[in-house]
Design a protein around this motif. Structure first.
Motif, short mmCIF file in Angstrom:
data_model
loop_
_atom_site.label_atom_id
_atom_site.label_comp_id
_atom_site.label_asym_id
_atom_site.label_seq_id
_atom_site.Cartn_x
_atom_site.Cartn_y
_atom_site.Cartn_z
N VAL A 1 10.67 0.98 10.13
CA VAL A 1 9.65 0.14 9.50
C VAL A 1 9.23 0.83 8.20
CG1 VAL A 1 7.44 -1.03 9.85
CG2 VAL A 1 8.89 -0.52 11.82
N PRO A 2 9.94 0.55 7.10
CA PRO A 2 9.70 1.29 5.86
C PRO A 2 8.46 0.88 5.08
CG PRO A 2 11.47 -0.26 5.53
CD PRO A 2 11.10 -0.33 6.98
N ALA A 3 7.93 -0.32 5.30
CA ALA A 3 6.80 -0.76 4.49
C ALA A 3 6.02 -1.85 5.20
CB ALA A 3 7.30 -1.31 3.15
N CYS A 4 4.78 -2.00 4.77
CA CYS A 4 3.97 -3.12 5.25
C CYS A 4 2.99 -3.52 4.15
CB CYS A 4 3.26 -2.79 6.56
SG CYS A 4 1.93 -1.61 6.44
N GLN A 5 2.56 -4.75 4.22
CA GLN A 5 1.60 -5.28 3.26
C GLN A 5 0.20 -5.18 3.87
OE1 GLN A 5 2.44 -6.36 0.26
NE2 GLN A 5 4.63 -6.20 0.58
N VAL A 6 -0.70 -4.51 3.17
CA VAL A 6 -2.06 -4.35 3.67
C VAL A 6 -2.86 -5.59 3.33
CG1 VAL A 6 -4.17 -2.99 3.49
CG2 VAL A 6 -1.96 -1.86 3.50
N ALA B 1 0.84 -1.19 0.00
CA ALA B 1 0.00 0.00 0.00
C ALA B 1 0.87 1.24 0.00
CB ALA B 1 -0.89 -0.01 1.25
N PRO B 2 0.33 2.37 -0.43
CA PRO B 2 1.11 3.59 -0.38
C PRO B 2 1.57 3.87 1.04
CG PRO B 2 -0.92 3.91 -1.63
CD PRO B 2 -0.98 2.55 -1.03
N VAL C 1 4.07 -6.77 8.54
CA VAL C 1 5.47 -6.40 8.33
C VAL C 1 6.30 -7.64 8.57
CG1 VAL C 1 7.37 -4.94 9.11
CG2 VAL C 1 5.04 -4.04 9.12
N ARG C 2 7.00 -8.08 7.54
CA ARG C 2 7.89 -9.23 7.70
C ARG C 2 9.19 -8.76 8.35
NH1 ARG C 2 8.81 -11.45 2.05
NH2 ARG C 2 9.32 -9.26 1.86
#
Length: 166
Positions: free
Chosen positions: A117-122, A48-49, A131-132
């Motif tokens: 934490v730069p990114a996560c999968q929604v 996600a953005p 967040v892996r």
């Protein structure tokens, strides 16, 4: 300061386009500067953005940084089910944080002080965010996964707040 350099570069591009032999203007790809503190763009197509996931990522960031320094306020970012699994029951994070934290190596605690934490999968419907562990970014050597540092963290919205749920 960077914005000024960018604007200056944009104003010079038409002038540079007139130099040389061809009509084609080529430019090397833009890359982040070393030491850039802004999060890197997520390369994953299904992510996600970043703006939309910022509250969830901030909850995990504050939890991990709180664990690093032993701050029991980090417990506020835990859902009861996750607190039960990691600390043995709801409400036991405050009393058990020191015990669970003691199982981490000093290198892991040092690494957590610089984690981002730069990114996560929604997930489906946008109700949760995953967040892996390998997606976390570290200032130095990464922490070792296991125990308190799960292979992945599921963040779930609880009213207006995001909490670590799994």
């Amino acid at each position: 300061m960077r914005a000024r350099r960018f604007v200056a570069a944009l104003t010079l591009l038409p002038l540079l386009a007139g130099c040389g032999g061809g009509n084609e203007v080529t430019m090397p790809p833009l890359t982040p500067e070393p030491g850039d503190s802004r999060p890197a763009p997520d390369a994953s197509a299904s992510a996600a953005p970043q703006r939309r996931t910022l509250p969830a990522r901030m909850a995990l960031y504050k939890y991990l940084r709180g664990v690093a320094v032993g701050n029991v306020k980090a417990c506020a970012y835990l859902a009861p089910a996750y607190e039960r699994r990691v600390f043995g029951g709801p409400g036991r994070c405050r009393s058990g944080l020191g015990r669970v934290r003691a199982k981490l190596r000093p290198q892991d605690l040092a690494a957590l002080r610089g984690v981002t934490v730069p990114a996560c999968q929604v997930g489906p419907g946008g109700a949760d965010c995953t967040v892996r562990f390998e997606d976390l970014r570290w200032k130095g050597a990464p922490a070792r996964p296991g125990g308190l540092l799960a292979a992945s963290f599921v963040l779930r919205r609880n009213g207006a707040r995001w909490q670590v749920a799994g």
